[in-house]
Design a protein around this motif. Structure first.
Motif, PDB file in Angstrom:
ATOM      1  N   THR A  57       0.855  -1.190   0.000  1.00 61.63           N
ATOM      2  CA  THR A  57       0.000   0.000   0.000  1.00 61.63           C
ATOM      3  C   THR A  57       0.884   1.231   0.000  1.00 61.63           C
ATOM      4  N   ASN A  58       0.427   2.296  -0.597  1.00 61.75           N
ATOM      5  CA  ASN A  58       1.191   3.539  -0.635  1.00 61.75           C
ATOM      6  C   ASN A  58       0.961   4.307   0.657  1.00 61.75           C
ATOM      7  N   LEU A  59       2.015   4.457   1.430  1.00 56.84           N
ATOM      8  CA  LEU A  59       1.904   5.143   2.707  1.00 56.84           C
ATOM      9  C   LEU A  59       2.663   6.458   2.659  1.00 56.84           C
ATOM     10  N   ALA A  60       2.028   7.530   3.122  1.00 54.56           N
ATOM     11  CA  ALA A  60       2.669   8.846   3.136  1.00 54.56           C
ATOM     12  C   ALA A  60       3.786   8.890   4.171  1.00 54.56           C
ATOM     13  N   THR A  61       4.849   9.606   3.840  1.00 54.26           N
ATOM     14  CA  THR A  61       5.905   9.886   4.812  1.00 54.26           C
ATOM     15  C   THR A  61       5.491  11.110   5.613  1.00 54.26           C
ATOM     16  N   GLU A  62       5.625  11.031   6.918  1.00 52.29           N
ATOM     17  CA  GLU A  62       5.133  12.075   7.811  1.00 52.29           C
ATOM     18  C   GLU A  62       6.297  12.861   8.406  1.00 52.29           C
ATOM     19  N   VAL A  63       6.167  14.187   8.400  1.00 52.78           N
ATOM     20  CA  VAL A  63       7.166  15.074   9.006  1.00 52.78           C
ATOM     21  C   VAL A  63       6.597  15.538  10.348  1.00 52.78           C
ATOM     22  N   ILE A  64       7.306  15.218  11.433  1.00 50.86           N
ATOM     23  CA  ILE A  64       6.760  15.404  12.773  1.00 50.86           C
ATOM     24  C   ILE A  64       7.616  16.396  13.554  1.00 50.86           C
ATOM     25  N   SER A  65       6.961  17.324  14.241  1.00 48.77           N
ATOM     26  CA  SER A  65       7.673  18.326  15.033  1.00 48.77           C
ATOM     27  C   SER A  65       8.202  17.704  16.321  1.00 48.77           C
ATOM     28  N   VAL A  66       9.067  18.436  16.993  1.00 49.13           N
ATOM     29  CA  VAL A  66       9.673  17.927  18.224  1.00 49.13           C
ATOM     30  C   VAL A  66       8.633  17.761  19.323  1.00 49.13           C
TER      31      VAL A  66
END
Length: 774
Positions: A57-66
């Motif tokens: 499945t195509n999963l989004a890459t997530e950018v997460i704050s501190v």
């Protein structure tokens, strides 16, 4: 009737009975055989055990704050899976009640529902279970047409559904199904859908919001709650979900009735690549990831994908601080742009100044060749004359404005000139001791201005370069902030320090006379004394220092004029270099990515800090004390507009209306203004936070006509001030208001008595004279 006739009739009847059972069992065997063939893959590819265990499945890459907030995603499909435990009970109940009432009692195929659908030809509802729907989403091709193909597809769905039931627990199947569904508007999966349609995590959904999302499963377009023409459909379908929940005992009739009366309310927040918070920062992280992926293949040798592998990128950016930074930029530049436009009303060459028509044409031609339109047409093989002609034909465009996007007709050439008229900015905030980047604003609007002004852009730094000259002298010659020098014209002769002819820099406003301490000289940005200092150290020593401070010196020539800030340097480099002063002379390389994890939580990358000793703790501290003078009685004085003298002036009253800073804690900082007011800078530090701001036009010929509005203290410092006001108001951030730590055995004199009340008033009056009344 004869016995022979009766016997023949009995034999005929037996034949019919036998024929019926033969056909019946043949039918059963045929169906069994069809399912067997499907299971063997004879009717088309079927998923293997491994594929069932790990559905692709195509999963989004997530950018997460501190602080754990999602800053954004990189995706082909905006899907971020969550576990069943993160789903609220009412969402699961609504799903089961509406889509598959016997979900927990069947093994993938609902025999009762299938029989009902067959008898009534689907008039009383379909028979597709949640597991069958999941198998269709995961492993079958719904685009094949024709009755035969549809039958084959249905058979394959049944087989896969049974296998899924054998492989996964019921709760896992529910989570997989909700994670796979496409809710439109890049809302793929329940987490994206809840964030996009309601601005919250799935666990935060209330029962009516859950019902609205479940209602969409039947047809995400026809029952979409944000499409105006389908809102009534959505509400009616949502209310039907409540009926199903009441029918299955999940809610009472009274609760159902009250829920059905509720209006349909959404909080639509699209998640596009160009939208949301920290857009410029996310673009920087994207480039970081491209380099990392290239250098770090998977164990099997293939490459990671930012758009399909569901990576999690944990960054150093603080969500709150990033929000405060973007708010400060918007508040100040929106007002500043109004004043800039007003002052350009009578400018015949607007938005450009001090250049000839031929130079303006060169700027526009360069802008044309750098545009996406030009590059696309060039790739298609269109000749140069046709491309240029297309830039002079009006077409529909959506343009940026501070009041919101403008839809208009305009030629691409005129749009280039239009965008040149906007002031832009670069801003970065970091922790000096760790190198963690806490906020990053690369421009005013990423959708319309892709060029990034934190790390990509390099601009002349003006007087913000002078502390490097003073720090070199303090470190090498042990000069004191209290050392005095004459404030008179000073000449470095030809042939010395790269000077090609006698160089006599002038002070701003031809301000000369008397002696000035180094602390006064830096606070008031006195060029003549800075020239005296670099004449003592030599430009080579200064360049050697800034190279150790992380500044690219490959294009900085060792000439005395660098003392006044002629080099082009990025905001990123300047903030990290200044941070070394606050970190007791230890340079720590800024970083944005703490770690990278795969979709299973395995750590793929962990940041390793890079640091080096550059200055002694004493030299760094003495430089900090010099920079404190700038905010005490120099060009940064407006950060402290709280003295009784200032409060009695009209300028103060106007300034406080716009920018009520009144900081009373130690602040080390420096403003910078370049030739013709093309660039305005302010870099300010407190013990555990350093922040730099640049403001200017895309081209150096786009600037204010006078120093009143064109100085760094007016262009850039207000952004720092507003940002820090919000940061200090948020006590959870723990940003220091303490004194900078003094090193042991300090041998250089730092306490000077040269700052008289008259000096303070004079500096304050000069500062307030240029305060803007927005």
């Amino acid at each position: 009737m004869s016995k022979t006739s009766t016997s023949e009739k009995k034999k005929g009847f037996k034949k019919y009975i036998l024929g019926f059972w033969i056909l019946f069992f043949a039918g059963i065997l045929s169906v069994f055989f069809i399912f067997l063939l499907a299971g063997w893959g004879a009717l088309g590819p079927m998923p293997t055990f491994e594929e069932l265990e790990n559905p692709e499945t195509n999963l989004a890459t997530e950018v997460i704050s501190v602080d754990g907030e999602t800053l954004g995603k990189y995706f082909k499909e905006n899907r971020t899976p969550i576990n069943f435990e993160d789903l609220p009970d009412h969402l699961v109940n609504a799903l089961v009640a509406t889509e598959d009432e016997r979900f927990y009692s069947h093994s993938g195929i609902d025999a009762r529902g299938t029989l009902r659908a067959a008898i009534f030809l689907g008039q009383r509802g379909g028979a597709s279970t949640i597991t069958q729907q999941l198998s269709k989403l995961l492993f079958t091709d719904p685009n094949k047409s024709g009755t035969f193909n549809r039958i084959i597809q249905k058979v394959k769905e049944w087989v896969i559904a049974v296998r899924l039931e054998e492989q996964y627990a019921k709760n896992e199947i529910i989570a997989m199904y909700l994670n796979k569904m496409d809710f439109l508007y890049n809302a793929i999966g329940i987490r994206s859908a809840s964030r996009i349609y309601f601005g919250k995590e799935p666990s935060e959904l209330n029962i009516e919001e859950s019902a609205t999302l479940v209602a969409m499963l039947k047809n995400p377009s026809l029952y979409n709650p944000v499409k105006e023409q389908f809102k009534d459909n959505s509400r009616q379908r949502r209310n039907q979900v409540f009926v199903q929940m009441e029918k299955n005992g999940f809610i009472t009739p009274q609760v159902k009735d009250s829920l059905q009366e509720l209006p349909l309310v959404t909080n639509f927040s699209p998640e596009e690549h160009d939208d949301g918070i920290a857009t410029y920062f996310r673009a920087y992280v994207q480039e970081f990831m491209k380099d990392w992926i290239e250098d770090n293949p998977k164990p099997d040798g293939s490459s990671y994908s930012m758009y399909r592998d569901g990576l999690k990128i944990y960054t150093t950016v603080d969500f709150k601080m990033q929000t405060y930074a973007e708010t400060a930029v918007e508040r100040h530049l929106q007002n500043l742009q109004k004043e800039f436009n007003r002052q350009n009303e009578d400018n015949r060459t607007s938005p450009f100044r001090d250049i000839e028509a031929s130079e303006i044409e060169s700027i526009l031609q360069r802008g044309m060749k750098n545009s996406d339109r030009y590059k696309r047409m060039k790739q298609r093989g269109i000749d140069e004359d046709s491309i240029r002609a297309s830039f002079n034909r009006k077409r529909e465009m959506r343009l940026f404005s501070w009041e919101g996007p403008i839809d208009t007709l305009m030629t691409p050439r005129d749009s280039i000139r239009y965008y040149k008229s906007f002031l832009n900015t670069g801003m970065m905030s970091m922790t000096p001791q760790t190198g963690e980047i806490k906020a990053w604003v690369g421009g005013v609007n990423f959708k319309f201005f892709k060029y990034e002004h934190v790390k990509q852009a390099k601009r002349q730094v003006g007087s913000t370069f002078k502390p490097f000259v003073y720090a070199t002298a303090i470190d090498q010659l042990h000069l004191s902030p209290c050392d005095e020098y004459p404030n008179t014209p000073y000449t470095i002769p030809r042939g010395r320090h790269g000077v090609t002819e006698d160089w006599t820099p002038a002070n701003s406003g031809d301000d000369y006379g008397g002696n000035k301490t180094l602390k006064q000289a830096l606070a008031e940005s006195i060029n003549t004394i800075t020239a005296r200092v670099i004449n003592k150290t030599g430009p080579e020593s200064v360049i050697n220092l800034i190279d150790k401070l992380g500044i690219d010196t490959s294009k900085i020539d060792p000439v005395a004029a660098i003392a006044l800030g002629t080099p082009d340097i990025s905001v990123y480099e300047m903030v990290s270099a200044y941070s070394t002063f606050a970190n007791k002379g230890v340079y720590v390389k800024p970083y944005a990515v703490q770690r990278i994890e795969d979709k299973n939580g395995t750590i793929l990358y962990q940041h390793q800090p890079e640091s080096r000793d550059v200055l002694s703790a004493e030299s760094a501290y003495v430089t900090i004390k010099l920079l404190e003078g700038v905010t005490q009685f120099g060009s940064g004085r407006r950060l402290r507009l709280n003295s009784e003298y200032a409060k009695n002036t009209e300028a103060y009253k106007r300034a406080v209306t716009g920018y009520p800073y009144a900081f009373d804690n130690p602040i080390a900082g420096k403003t910078g203004t370049t030739q013709n007011q093309s660039d305005g800078w302010f870099i300010g530090m407190v013990p555990n936070l350093a922040t730099g701001v640049w403001v200017g036009g895309e081209d150096r010929s786009v600037h204010f006509p006078t120093i009143a509005y064109g100085q760094g203290a007016t262009l850039a410092l207000p952004i720092w001030g507003m940002y820090m006001k919000d940061v200090y108001a948020d006590e959870s951030l723990n940003v220091s208001k303490e004194e900078f730590e003094e090193p042991d055995n300090l041998s250089i004199q730092i306490n000077c008595d040269e700052i008289s009340e008259e000096d303070l008033e004079g500096a304050e009056e000069k500062t307030l004279e240029f305060e803007i009344d927005f």
